[in-house]
Design a protein around this motif. Structure first.
Motif, short mmCIF file in Angstrom:
data_model
loop_
_atom_site.label_atom_id
_atom_site.label_comp_id
_atom_site.label_asym_id
_atom_site.label_seq_id
_atom_site.Cartn_x
_atom_site.Cartn_y
_atom_site.Cartn_z
N THR A 206 -6.98 0.27 -10.04
CA THR A 206 -7.31 0.67 -8.67
C THR A 206 -7.52 2.18 -8.55
OG1 THR A 206 -4.94 0.83 -8.16
CG2 THR A 206 -6.04 -1.26 -7.64
N GLY A 207 -7.36 2.91 -9.66
CA GLY A 207 -7.59 4.35 -9.66
C GLY A 207 -6.44 5.18 -9.11
N LEU A 208 -5.29 4.56 -8.87
CA LEU A 208 -4.16 5.29 -8.29
C LEU A 208 -3.37 6.07 -9.34
CD1 LEU A 208 -2.94 2.59 -5.77
CD2 LEU A 208 -4.00 4.79 -5.20
N LEU A 209 -3.36 5.57 -10.56
CA LEU A 209 -2.65 6.23 -11.66
C LEU A 209 -3.52 6.26 -12.90
CD1 LEU A 209 1.03 4.85 -11.75
CD2 LEU A 209 0.22 6.96 -10.69
N GLY A 210 -3.37 7.34 -13.69
CA GLY A 210 -3.89 7.36 -15.04
C GLY A 210 -2.78 6.95 -15.99
N TRP A 211 -3.12 6.80 -17.26
CA TRP A 211 -2.11 6.36 -18.22
C TRP A 211 -1.02 7.39 -18.44
CZ3 TRP A 211 -1.15 1.58 -19.27
CH2 TRP A 211 -2.17 0.63 -19.19
N SER A 212 -1.31 8.67 -18.23
CA SER A 212 -0.25 9.68 -18.36
C SER A 212 0.80 9.49 -17.28
CB SER A 212 -0.84 11.09 -18.30
OG SER A 212 -1.51 11.31 -17.08
N GLU A 213 0.37 9.08 -16.06
CA GLU A 213 1.33 8.82 -15.00
C GLU A 213 2.09 7.51 -15.24
OE1 GLU A 213 -1.47 11.74 -13.82
OE2 GLU A 213 -1.95 9.63 -14.22
N VAL A 214 1.43 6.53 -15.86
CA VAL A 214 2.14 5.32 -16.25
C VAL A 214 3.22 5.66 -17.27
CG1 VAL A 214 1.93 3.07 -17.38
CG2 VAL A 214 0.18 3.82 -15.76
N GLU A 215 2.89 6.52 -18.22
CA GLU A 215 3.89 6.97 -19.19
C GLU A 215 5.08 7.62 -18.49
OE1 GLU A 215 4.19 10.46 -22.56
OE2 GLU A 215 2.39 9.21 -22.56
N ARG A 216 4.80 8.44 -17.50
CA ARG A 216 5.88 9.07 -16.73
C ARG A 216 6.74 8.02 -16.03
NH1 ARG A 216 6.07 9.51 -11.51
NH2 ARG A 216 3.82 9.30 -11.22
N ALA A 217 6.10 7.07 -15.36
CA ALA A 217 6.83 6.13 -14.53
C ALA A 217 7.57 5.05 -15.32
CB ALA A 217 5.88 5.46 -13.54
N MET A 218 7.09 4.75 -16.53
CA MET A 218 7.68 3.66 -17.29
C MET A 218 8.41 4.11 -18.55
SD MET A 218 4.92 0.53 -16.89
CE MET A 218 6.12 -0.63 -17.53
N SER A 219 8.33 5.39 -18.86
CA SER A 219 8.99 5.87 -20.08
C SER A 219 9.80 7.13 -19.82
CB SER A 219 7.97 6.10 -21.19
OG SER A 219 8.61 6.49 -22.38
N SER A 220 9.13 8.25 -19.62
CA SER A 220 9.87 9.53 -19.58
C SER A 220 10.78 9.66 -18.37
CB SER A 220 8.89 10.71 -19.64
OG SER A 220 8.00 10.70 -18.54
N ARG A 221 10.30 9.29 -17.18
CA ARG A 221 11.13 9.47 -15.99
C ARG A 221 12.33 8.53 -15.97
NH1 ARG A 221 13.80 12.45 -13.35
NH2 ARG A 221 13.68 12.62 -11.09
N PRO A 222 12.18 7.23 -16.25
CA PRO A 222 13.38 6.40 -16.32
C PRO A 222 14.35 6.83 -17.41
CG PRO A 222 11.43 5.15 -16.96
CD PRO A 222 10.95 6.43 -16.36
N ALA A 223 13.83 7.36 -18.52
CA ALA A 223 14.72 7.89 -19.55
C ALA A 223 15.52 9.07 -19.04
CB ALA A 223 13.91 8.28 -20.79
N GLU A 224 14.89 9.94 -18.29
CA GLU A 224 15.60 11.08 -17.70
C GLU A 224 16.68 10.60 -16.74
OE1 GLU A 224 12.53 13.28 -15.83
OE2 GLU A 224 11.74 14.13 -17.70
N ILE A 225 16.36 9.64 -15.90
CA ILE A 225 17.34 9.13 -14.93
C ILE A 225 18.53 8.53 -15.65
CG2 ILE A 225 17.70 7.38 -13.14
CD1 ILE A 225 14.70 7.85 -12.38
N THR B 6 0.83 -1.21 0.00
CA THR B 6 0.00 0.00 0.00
C THR B 6 0.87 1.26 0.00
OG1 THR B 6 -1.81 -1.12 1.13
CG2 THR B 6 -1.76 1.28 1.27
N ALA B 7 1.92 1.27 0.80
CA ALA B 7 2.81 2.43 0.87
C ALA B 7 3.56 2.63 -0.44
CB ALA B 7 3.80 2.26 2.02
N LEU B 8 3.99 1.55 -1.07
CA LEU B 8 4.71 1.66 -2.34
C LEU B 8 3.81 2.19 -3.44
CD1 LEU B 8 6.65 -1.74 -2.22
CD2 LEU B 8 7.64 0.54 -1.92
N ARG B 9 2.58 1.72 -3.47
CA ARG B 9 1.63 2.23 -4.47
C ARG B 9 1.39 3.72 -4.28
NH1 ARG B 9 -3.22 -2.32 -4.96
NH2 ARG B 9 -1.91 -4.09 -5.59
N ALA B 10 1.20 4.14 -3.04
CA ALA B 10 0.98 5.57 -2.78
C ALA B 10 2.19 6.38 -3.17
CB ALA B 10 0.64 5.77 -1.30
N ALA B 11 3.39 5.87 -2.92
CA ALA B 11 4.62 6.59 -3.25
C ALA B 11 4.82 6.71 -4.75
CB ALA B 11 5.81 5.90 -2.61
N LEU B 12 4.44 5.68 -5.50
CA LEU B 12 4.52 5.78 -6.96
C LEU B 12 3.49 6.78 -7.46
CD1 LEU B 12 5.82 4.72 -9.59
CD2 LEU B 12 4.02 2.97 -9.64
N ALA B 13 2.31 6.78 -6.85
CA ALA B 13 1.25 7.70 -7.27
C ALA B 13 1.62 9.14 -7.04
CB ALA B 13 -0.05 7.35 -6.55
#
Length: 437
Positions: A340-359, A286-293
């Motif tokens: 579960t309503g914690l992320l939309g697809w734009s946030e999935v794009e951030r977490a799985m594409s743009s943000r890891p690319a930046e890192i 639960t904490a990890l999901r909230a932190a990703l969100a």
């Protein structure tokens, strides 16, 4: 390369747009009409995202070809919608100098399914005693920007500080496997009720949390970038929040399996669920999901860890740690975060594409779908559902914890530099990649 148009796809922000690709590059985005002889992909009902970027993949080659190779791992990545993967250095020999990282990069280029970016070891042989050739790897043809001893913690604080200082020189980042080794001797499963019931040595959460806190302070003192691999505990999330509030240059990743599975899965002693760090409690999930969100955790990374069948078909204490995860990553994220309503697809794009690319320092891959961007793309059918079987796994190993489970979503197509590596849900063969279609 063939010019083609993807029509009617929905983007992560909910808008629809057609996309024209020519010469491996997106040349137009908008309301488009196909030109004479131009291939059209009808993507009505499908979701179009930039190709995924994995910060944490074990391709095993050189030395571990019985479990995976750069080719087979690249195929698994493409099947999961990835167009870039970062290959961890725990190979034999270790990727601790220019020779091995250049070999891995060349094998990835030869395979042609994804962009394989080698990660260099922090210490020679990943032994934690002598600094590896960080600057030489950064200046090699492999252009290494991430350094890690993953699988082992850089436990020596002096060595870690020096690594951070050298990484800063090359605008790189140290990716730490946060595990105080003196606290995990003989550890088998999260230190909690399940481990006690099963008679397994507990793996305390503080072993992870203490290293993250220490390294955050070291990163602050050096002004360097620190990345935390596979965060797994609620306490680690709190340390990350504290560090980010202080302005420390720290980022973190979470795996799909730590977002979905708990230590309760281990009650049957099924070694498919043995992993490092271990599966934790429902409260940790639960904490990890909230932190990703809320972006305290920056990215999703697979920690794809293939093993031959015999390495998992043994008693729990002797079994290898790790799970394959490239093919199923976005499916599990859809189940754990989107449905579960914690992320939309734009946030999935951030977490799985743009943000890891930046890192990882991948400037082009961090950009949204737009004119002039390399055509690294994935088409997903989010309405699909299926029960996972070994036929859905494109790598060499099948140690997936999701076999027999129903998962949402389906990768319909993956395009790497404008060429389809997956098309119509079918993984293309090597001689088809880069050819006219």
């Amino acid at each position: 390369m063939t010019s083609f148009v993807i029509t009617g796809a929905e983007r992560s922000d909910g808008t629809r747009a057609d996309v024209r690709v020519d010469g491996g590059v997106i040349v137009e985005v908008g309301s488009l009409r196909a030109k004479a002889g131009e291939r059209v992909i009808d993507a009505d009902g499908l979701l179009l995202l930039p190709g995924f970027v994995d910060l944490h993949t074990h391709l095993r080659q050189p030395g571990g070809e019985g479990a995976e190779t750069v080719l087979t791992g690249s195929r698994a990545a493409a099947a999961g919608g990835f167009t870039t993967v970062h290959a961890m250095p725990n190979t034999t020999p270790t990727a601790d100098g220019p020779g091995v990282v250049e070999q891995v990069a060349a094998l990835g280029e030869e395979a042609g399914y994804v962009d394989v970016r080698p990660i260099g070891a922090v210490s020679k042989g990943r032994e934690g005693t002598e600094l590896a050739e960080l600057v030489a790897m950064a200046r090699s043809r492999a252009r290494v920007r991430i350094f890690s001893d993953d699988g082992s913690c850089v436990a020596d604080p002096l060595l870690m500080r020096r690594a951070l200082e050298y990484a800063r020189i090359v605008d790189g980042v140290i990716a730490q496997h946060a595990e105080e080794p003196r606290l995990t001797v003989g550890a088998q499963l999260h230190d909690g009720a399940v481990a006690a019931d099963l008679g397994l040595t507990g793996w305390p959460a503080v072993a992870e949390e203490a290293i993250i806190a220490r390294d955050a302070l070291l990163a602050e003192s050096t002004g360097s970038r620190l990345h935390v691999c596979h965060v797994s505990t609620a306490g680690s999330v709190e340390v990350l929040r504290w560090a980010k509030r202080r302005g420390i240059r720290i980022t973190a990743e979470v795996t799909p399996h730590h977002l979905w599975l708990t230590d309760e899965c281990a009650r049957g002693y099924d070694a498919r669920y043995k992993v490092n760090p271990p599966l934790r409690t429902a409260e940790d999930v639960t904490a990890l999901r909230a932190a990703l969100a809320d972006a305290t955790i920056d990215a999703v990374a697979t920690d794809h860890a293939p093993h031959p069948a015999e390495a998992k078909r043994s008693e729990w204490s002797a079994a290898a740690m790790g799970m394959v995860g490239l093919e199923t990553a976005v499916l599990v994220v859809q189940a754990a975060m989107v449905e579960t309503g914690l992320l939309g697809w734009s946030e999935v794009e951030r977490a799985m594409s743009s943000r890891p690319a930046e890192i990882g320092g991948l400037v082009d891959a961090a950009r949204p779908i737009a004119e002039g961007r390399t055509a690294d793309l994935v088409l997903i059918d989010p309405a699909a559902r299926r029960t996972l079987t070994t036929a859905d796994l494109a790598g060499r190993s099948t140690n997936s914890p999701y076999l027999g489970q129903e998962l949402p979503g389906r990768i319909v197509a993956t395009f790497f530099r404008g060429s389809p590596t997956v098309l119509g849900g079918r993984l293309r063969e090597p001689d088809e990649i880069g050819t006219a279609w």
